[in-house]
Design an enzyme around this catalytic site. Structure first.
Site, PDB file in Angstrom:
ATOM      1  N   LYS A 159      -0.581   4.588   6.702  1.00  0.00           N
ATOM      2  CA  LYS A 159       0.242   3.670   5.899  1.00  0.00           C
ATOM      3  C   LYS A 159      -0.209   3.795   4.459  1.00  0.00           C
ATOM      4  O   LYS A 159      -1.393   3.656   4.160  1.00  0.00           O
ATOM      5  CB  LYS A 159       0.047   2.253   6.441  1.00  0.00           C
ATOM      6  CG  LYS A 159       0.392   1.128   5.495  1.00  0.00           C
ATOM      7  CD  LYS A 159       0.455  -0.184   6.258  1.00  0.00           C
ATOM      8  CE  LYS A 159      -0.207  -1.312   5.491  1.00  0.00           C
ATOM      9  NZ  LYS A 159      -0.161  -2.590   6.222  1.00  0.00           N
ATOM     10  N   LYS A 161      -0.035   2.347   0.649  1.00  0.00           N
ATOM     11  CA  LYS A 161       0.326   1.214  -0.196  1.00  0.00           C
ATOM     12  C   LYS A 161       1.129   1.756  -1.373  1.00  0.00           C
ATOM     13  O   LYS A 161       0.741   2.777  -1.972  1.00  0.00           O
ATOM     14  CB  LYS A 161      -0.940   0.519  -0.703  1.00  0.00           C
ATOM     15  CG  LYS A 161      -1.714  -0.200   0.400  1.00  0.00           C
ATOM     16  CD  LYS A 161      -0.959  -1.428   0.865  1.00  0.00           C
ATOM     17  CE  LYS A 161      -1.800  -2.275   1.804  1.00  0.00           C
ATOM     18  NZ  LYS A 161      -1.088  -3.478   2.260  1.00  0.00           N
ATOM     19  N   ASN A 189       3.748  -4.831  -0.178  1.00  0.00           N
ATOM     20  CA  ASN A 189       3.218  -6.181  -0.426  1.00  0.00           C
ATOM     21  C   ASN A 189       4.069  -6.940  -1.446  1.00  0.00           C
ATOM     22  O   ASN A 189       3.572  -7.475  -2.438  1.00  0.00           O
ATOM     23  CB  ASN A 189       1.751  -6.141  -0.868  1.00  0.00           C
ATOM     24  CG  ASN A 189       0.812  -5.804   0.275  1.00  0.00           C
ATOM     25  OD1 ASN A 189       0.257  -4.706   0.309  1.00  0.00           O
ATOM     26  ND2 ASN A 189       0.666  -6.700   1.232  1.00  0.00           N
ATOM     27  N   GLU A 212       7.256  -1.733   4.797  1.00  0.00           N
ATOM     28  CA  GLU A 212       6.724  -3.064   5.088  1.00  0.00           C
ATOM     29  C   GLU A 212       6.832  -3.955   3.854  1.00  0.00           C
ATOM     30  O   GLU A 212       6.443  -3.554   2.763  1.00  0.00           O
ATOM     31  CB  GLU A 212       5.259  -2.891   5.513  1.00  0.00           C
ATOM     32  CG  GLU A 212       4.529  -4.159   5.890  1.00  0.00           C
ATOM     33  CD  GLU A 212       3.085  -3.849   6.313  1.00  0.00           C
ATOM     34  OE1 GLU A 212       2.745  -2.666   6.532  1.00  0.00           O
ATOM     35  OE2 GLU A 212       2.291  -4.807   6.405  1.00  0.00           O
TER      36      GLU A 212
END
Ligand code: SMG
Ligand code: MG
Length: 368
Positions: A159, A161, A189, A212
């Site tokens: 994953k 970021k 995020n 995500e």
């Protein structure tokens, strides 16, 4: 249950490398533990809140306050984790504070009953596939090197970021370097707005497992719009704080995958309910991580062993986070980590590690 008292412990442990996300950089992990002490057994719960309210509105000092002022007074000697959760529903929000108390109570009771958390939750696996969450690096070369090192260790999913300005190029580079077979996903995020939808659509060509939490946690409508525009499956993390928010997000098609974190939803009992809902609807889930020590990781492994957890989670080996974990370290074996199968969460802090922590409170529980 024979609960006598509860202790709160604070500690701090350095990360092996800084972890940069769209909201900041973590260099160390500040810790808060709940120790539920019974007649002959004791249970542990780890609070997943960060020092600052960046990932979510909760933060560690606020959890200390909420736990000591509002949650511990709800306890009595034969309280169950279930009745604690039900009584604590009068306190709004504060999921991370509630979760660490709930987990300590569950751990204590399961130890008293000589049963494991994995068995209690309904685990069907003895080991779980391990993914790794890779922070934003200082250069593309550094990112390639770091991802390569994790893959060499055997991690089964990566994953990345991302944040505005550091997204397409990162994904393109990693795909080019490691190929189309790599299980790859991204986590923003909450760093974008729905106005970025056309930009985020450019991620579609990279065949990601999911994106995500692209938008702010309370922007459900934005996620609904975005999910219509992009082909990459939208997965929610920060937005999902309960069974109800999970059901709403799925009904409204704001996401098609859910990242389950017990701390974010008030504990393992609620986490299991979200899992059960998703399983019944054929919605894939995976277990998120909050840079937990072995205490939190052990309990997450039990959760991730449930049948609906069909995607590798952010549960990496202890060495990915800390030079020395506070429990016996969790290790990667062929890309998997074993699920603890002894009593309770299956682990305890090593005495020499606990010695460097501070006991904040000892709360005597009223006999019932
Ligand atoms: O525990 O491996 C881990 C960290 C996984 O990326 C991770 N967590 O948004 O999912 C997330 C973040 C939250 C914590 S960032 C400090
Ligand atoms: Mg996330």
């Amino acid at each position: 249950m024979n609960l006598r008292g509860v202790e709160l412990w604070r500690g701090k442990i350095d990360l092996v490398s800084p972890f940069r996300t769209s909201f900041g950089t973590e260099f160390s992990r500040e810790l808060l533990f709940v120790h539920a002490v019974g007649e002959s057994h004791a249970g542990w719960g780890e609070c997943v809140a960060m020092v600052e309210p960046n990932y979510s509105s909760e933060y560690l000092d606020n959890c200390v306050q909420v736990v000591s002022r509002f949650l511990l007074p709800l306890l009595h000697a034969d309280i169950s984790a279930e009745s604690f959760v039900s009584n604590a529903s009068s306190i709004r929000g504060n999921y991370m504070a509630k979760a660490c108390v709930e987990t300590a109570l569950l751990d204590l009771r399961l130890r008293e009953q000589s049963s494991s958390l994995a068995k209690f939750l309904g685990a069907t696996k003895t080991r779980v596939a391990s993914g790794v969450s890779v922070g934003i690096q200082e250069s593309l070369d550094a990112l390639v090197r770091v991802v390569g090192e994790y893959l060499a260790l055997g991690y089964l999913r990566v994953k990345l970021k991302i944040e505005p300005g550091l997204d397409l190029e990162l994904v393109r580079t990693i795909r080019k370097e490691f190929g189309d077979e790599l299980l790859l996903q991204v986590d923003a995020n909450a760093a974008y707005t729905v106005a970025d939808a056309e930009h985020l659509k450019k991620l579609d060509e990279f065949n990601l497992l999911l994106i995500e939490q692209p938008l702010p946690e309370d922007d459900l409508v934005g996620h609904i719009e975005l999910a219509k525009i992009i082909n990459t499956p939208v997965c929610l993390d920060e937005s999902i704080t309960s069974l109800e928010t999970a059901r709403g997000a799925l009904d409204l098609k704001a996401c098609s995958i859910i990242n389950i974190k017990s701390g974010r939803v008030g504990g393992y009992l609620e986490a299991k309910k979200i899992h059960d809902l998703c399983l019944s609807r054929g919605v894939p889930v995976w277990c998120g991580g909050m840079l937990e020590t072995g205490i939190g990781r052990a309990a997450n492994l039990a959760l991730a062993a449930l049948p609906g957890f069909t995607l590798p989670g952010d549960i990496s080996a202890s060495a990915r986070y800390f030079a020395r974990d506070i429990t016996t370290p969790f290790v990667l074996v062929n890309g998997h980590i074993d699920v603890p199968n002894t009593v309770g969460i299956g682990v305890e802090p090593l005495p020499e590690m606990l010695a460097s922590f501070r006991k904040l409170t000892t709360f005597e529980v009223a006999s019932s």
